[in-house]
Design a protein around this motif. Structure first.
Motif, PDB file in Angstrom:
ATOM      1  N   ALA A 113       0.827  -1.205   0.000  1.00 52.78           N
ATOM      2  CA  ALA A 113       0.000   0.000   0.000  1.00 52.78           C
ATOM      3  C   ALA A 113       0.862   1.257   0.000  1.00 52.78           C
ATOM      4  CB  ALA A 113      -0.926  -0.003   1.210  1.00 52.78           C
ATOM      5  N   GLU A 114       1.995   1.205   0.693  1.00 49.59           N
ATOM      6  CA  GLU A 114       2.891   2.361   0.753  1.00 49.59           C
ATOM      7  C   GLU A 114       3.417   2.744  -0.633  1.00 49.59           C
ATOM      8  OE1 GLU A 114       3.908   4.274   3.270  1.00 49.59           O
ATOM      9  OE2 GLU A 114       4.008   3.155   5.144  1.00 49.59           O
ATOM     10  N   LYS A 115       3.345   1.821  -1.597  1.00 49.98           N
ATOM     11  CA  LYS A 115       3.868   2.071  -2.932  1.00 49.98           C
ATOM     12  C   LYS A 115       2.777   2.125  -3.995  1.00 49.98           C
ATOM     13  CE  LYS A 115       8.161  -0.406  -1.781  1.00 49.98           C
ATOM     14  NZ  LYS A 115       9.037  -1.554  -2.138  1.00 49.98           N
ATOM     15  N   SER A 116       1.522   2.016  -3.574  1.00 48.48           N
ATOM     16  CA  SER A 116       0.434   1.868  -4.539  1.00 48.48           C
ATOM     17  C   SER A 116      -0.485   3.084  -4.572  1.00 48.48           C
ATOM     18  CB  SER A 116      -0.393   0.621  -4.207  1.00 48.48           C
ATOM     19  OG  SER A 116      -1.521   0.523  -5.038  1.00 48.48           O
ATOM     20  N   ASN A 117      -0.816   3.560  -5.780  1.00 49.80           N
ATOM     21  CA  ASN A 117      -1.819   4.597  -5.931  1.00 49.80           C
ATOM     22  C   ASN A 117      -3.228   4.031  -5.909  1.00 49.80           C
ATOM     23  OD1 ASN A 117      -0.163   6.927  -6.157  1.00 49.80           O
ATOM     24  ND2 ASN A 117       0.358   6.350  -8.260  1.00 49.80           N
ATOM     25  N   LYS A 118      -3.339   2.733  -5.992  1.00 51.47           N
ATOM     26  CA  LYS A 118      -4.620   2.044  -5.904  1.00 51.47           C
ATOM     27  C   LYS A 118      -4.787   1.463  -4.498  1.00 51.47           C
ATOM     28  CE  LYS A 118      -5.718   2.619 -10.262  1.00 51.47           C
ATOM     29  NZ  LYS A 118      -6.891   3.429 -10.693  1.00 51.47           N
ATOM     30  N   THR A 119      -6.040   1.328  -4.080  1.00 48.36           N
ATOM     31  CA  THR A 119      -6.326   0.835  -2.738  1.00 48.36           C
ATOM     32  C   THR A 119      -5.919  -0.625  -2.584  1.00 48.36           C
ATOM     33  OG1 THR A 119      -8.169   2.381  -2.551  1.00 48.36           O
ATOM     34  CG2 THR A 119      -8.159   0.516  -1.026  1.00 48.36           C
ATOM     35  N   VAL A 120      -5.249  -0.912  -1.471  1.00 48.56           N
ATOM     36  CA  VAL A 120      -4.787  -2.267  -1.151  1.00 48.56           C
ATOM     37  C   VAL A 120      -5.407  -2.675   0.182  1.00 48.56           C
ATOM     38  CG1 VAL A 120      -2.785  -3.696  -0.584  1.00 48.56           C
ATOM     39  CG2 VAL A 120      -2.600  -1.956  -2.394  1.00 48.56           C
ATOM     40  N   TYR A 121      -5.976  -3.862   0.252  1.00 47.46           N
ATOM     41  CA  TYR A 121      -6.529  -4.375   1.510  1.00 47.46           C
ATOM     42  C   TYR A 121      -5.422  -4.753   2.480  1.00 47.46           C
ATOM     43  CZ  TYR A 121     -11.368  -4.782  -0.126  1.00 47.46           C
ATOM     44  OH  TYR A 121     -12.643  -4.523  -0.579  1.00 47.46           O
ATOM     45  N   ILE A 122      -5.586  -4.370   3.725  1.00 51.21           N
ATOM     46  CA  ILE A 122      -4.744  -4.878   4.804  1.00 51.21           C
ATOM     47  C   ILE A 122      -5.508  -5.954   5.559  1.00 51.21           C
ATOM     48  CG2 ILE A 122      -3.550  -4.268   6.953  1.00 51.21           C
ATOM     49  CD1 ILE A 122      -3.094  -1.485   5.727  1.00 51.21           C
TER      50      ILE A 122
END
Length: 644
Positions: A269-278
């Protein structure tokens, strides 16, 4: 010498007689509308140019907080250590602190001043702080003497705290039951998979001591929000292991509280412009969502140069995140936590997208976002802001979710960065924030959602309301029906008029951005804002501040006459309202060509009527005042002249 004296006496006599003869014909001018309306002179603390003065000071408070959540009794217990520094030029005999959880008692001032029928700021009455082991330690000794009055504590020191750098360490233990109804600022919500705890106003904190009123001890009643000192925070929150905890600040021990899979997703997520689930929707409530199945976990957070921290916890949270691009190579992490009831493509699954867009816009446009995290929490709260954390209603969707998310994160600029006094001047945070929300909404996704701030005429109905109140009305005094206008809409429209109608974008933006940068992490007062805007924009705006922000009058401009004159035209405009404004006219000729005329606000200094000479060889067919419909003019019937 005698002749001169005699002549002077005769002249004075004749002059006096002349003044007396014509005195009854003299009409007062409008200069009082243009005069300064308050004490706006500078001093060593705050300059006439609207900047902190050479001896400006403010005190600071660093906090070490430890808290434990009991999800069986719905209580939070813990302790606080405050390292308070007195940077003022005077000694302090005592320290005032806020105990805002005491609002949730039967006999609190807030409860007793809430209407019987209730309002947005109604709250539970079975709560309040339990405090123990109160102490204030200086280099000369320790004192535990204190007086609790409603939502405030006066903590006496063993000896006066020295000026210009004196330090005191304040400690106490606290405990309170988390209210269900927390005045739409905090509270708890039951959903299928558990309880959502939205925790704010949760620890004793020092009141602001400033150069304007000394100790700011206004009680916490409901509508009035907060005024806080800046400092560094070290926060440890212990909760059942199946709870997900989010908090203002940066998580210090992810390896201890997140699973390896969650740590991997976090890094993505720290590297993504798209939403990432945690934590994915299908993982909620299952062992895979927690480091361990039972016992307790302590989540450790730190935050620097902030005025507050808030947090949330639940075993019902879906958790997702995406990178925020904050400019100059700086990045942060937009996050959202929400229950399954809030999930959906038109609902909270877009929350991180909304949060990211909002923070990125304000960071690029006004001032760099200073925190690493921006966390949106789905809760029972309609919308409430804290540094780096917002509580928004779990049932919000689409346009409503964008609006509340954008508004609450906009508050990170007003009042989190620019630290104004919300309890007295809500327009300096709510109004300013509503104003910047307009431009953020226009920019988001090519205008996916509508905005109404650019339609000042929408405000006219309120301006005609006989029980309206002025912007300077304190929030706890304002009628509940008026607060949205006095704190939010009318000041926002005022700034919009100032930018789009009076000053123009470039001059306004230079002044407004300068104000933000000048007063970042400081405590501006209304006059500081007025003075700064005037000095940077190069315009005396006393007439505007007085009429729009500190008055209850209205704008009513009109065209009273258009007539030919020596081959040209005389256009007479009138001011039938109480607020002078510059005049924009559009002239339409018989060949359908148009001409724009701009008249400065100074035409109203002498009186309420002004005649303008229009030099033209064409025939005028129509004259329109305010052709772009920018003004909230309460009478549009006299805004147009047509040739008969």
């Amino acid at each position: 010498m005698k002749y001169f004296t005699c002549s002077l006496l005769v002249s004075l006599l004749l002059t006096t007689v002349s003044f007396n003869l014509f005195a009854q014909e003299v009409k007062p001018n409008n200069q009082p509308l243009f005069d300064n309306f308050s004490y706006r002179q500078g001093n060593v603390y705050r300059t006439a140019s609207g900047k902190p003065g050479p001896e400006y000071w403010q005190n600071s408070a660093d906090y070490n907080l430890e808290a434990t959540l009991d999800d069986k009794t719905h209580t939070v217990s813990g302790n606080v250590t405050i390292h308070y520094t007195n940077n003022s030029p005077e000694t302090l005999d005592f320290i005032w602190l806020y105990l805002e959880q005491n609002r949730f008692t039967e006999n609190s001032r807030g409860t007793l001043t809430t209407p019987v029928q209730g309002n947005r700021y109604s709250g539970d009455v079975k709560g309040g702080f339990e405090l123990k082991n109160v102490s204030a330690k200086t280099k000369t000794g320790t004192s535990s003497k204190h007086i609790i009055t409603d939502t405030r504590m006066q903590l006496w020191l063993d000896k006066p705290l020295e000026a210009k750098g004196g330090k005191v360490e304040i400690k106490m233990d606290f405990k309170f039951k988390v209210p269900v109804e927390g005045m739409d600022r905090m509270g708890r919500l039951e959903v299928k998979d558990g309880t959502i705890y939205a925790i704010a106003q949760w620890y004793p904190r020092v009141a602001v001591f400033d150069d304007v009123v000394g100790w700011n001890t206004d009680p916490y009643l409901g509508a009035g929000e907060f005024y806080c000192e800046y400092g560094n925070y070290d926060v440890k929150i212990t909760a059942p292991a199946n709870q997900t905890v989010v908090c203002s600040g940066v998580l210090q021990n992810p390896k201890e509280v997140l699973t390896k899979e969650q740590q991997t997703r976090w890094a993505q997520a720290e590297k993504s412009n798209k939403t990432v689930y945690i934590i994915k929707p299908e993982e909620v409530g299952k062992p895979v969502a927690s480091v361990k199945s039972d016992g307790m976990l302590t989540w450790h957070f730190k935050m620097e140069n902030t005025r507050d921290v808030a947090w949330a916890a639940s075993k019902a949270f879906i958790w997702d995140a995406a990178r925020m691009n904050l400019g100059d190579g700086k990045t942060g992490l937009a996050q959202s936590v929400y229950p399954k009831e809030s999930d959906g493509n038109n609902a909270w699954s877009r929350s991180t997208e909304f949060t990211k867009a909002s923070v990125e816009f304000y960071s690029k446009t006004f001032f760099p976002y200073p925190y690493h995290n921006a966390i949106n929490v789905a809760a029972s709260v309609g919308g409430m802001e804290y540094p780096g954390v917002s509580f928004c209603h779990y049932q919000s969707k689409g346009e409503d979710l964008w609006g509340v998310t954008d508004h609450e994160f906009g508050h990170n600029w007003f009042p989190m960065i620019v630290g104004s006094n919300e309890r007295r001047y809500p327009w300096m945070d709510e109004g300013f924030n509503t104003f910047i929300n307009h431009y953020s909404t226009v920019a988001f996704n090519n205008g996916e959602f509508p905005t109404t701030t650019d339609s000042p005429k929408n405000l006219v109905r309120y301006l005609m309301y006989e029980n309206r109140e002025s912007i300077d009305t304190y929030p706890d005094v304002a009628n509940a029906m008026n607060l949205a206008y006095t704190a939010y809409y009318k000041p926002a429209v005022g700034l919009y008029l100032l930018r789009e109608y009076i000053l123009g974008g470039e001059r306004f933006d230079n002044a407004f951005k300068s104000y933000i940068h000048t007063w970042a992490y400081k405590h501006p007062q209304p006059n500081d804002f007025f003075n700064h805007m005037e000095n940077v924009a190069g315009e005396d705006l006393s007439w505007f501040w007085k009429g729009w922000f500190y008055g209850n009058g209205n704008i009513d401009l009109g065209i009273s006459e258009v007539k030919s004159y020596s081959g040209n035209y005389l256009i007479t405009v009138e001011n039938d309202g109480q607020i002078p404004m510059p005049v924009q006219l559009q002239v339409i000729y018989d060949d359908n060509s148009k001409e724009e005329i701009s008249l400065p606000v100074e035409i109203w200094q002498r009186g309420n009527s002004w005649t303008h000479l229009l030099k033209t060889t064409k025939q005028v067919q129509r004259v329109v005042l305010d052709p772009n419909k920018m003004l909230p003019d309460v009478n549009v019937l006299n805004d147009t002249w047509n040739k008969l």
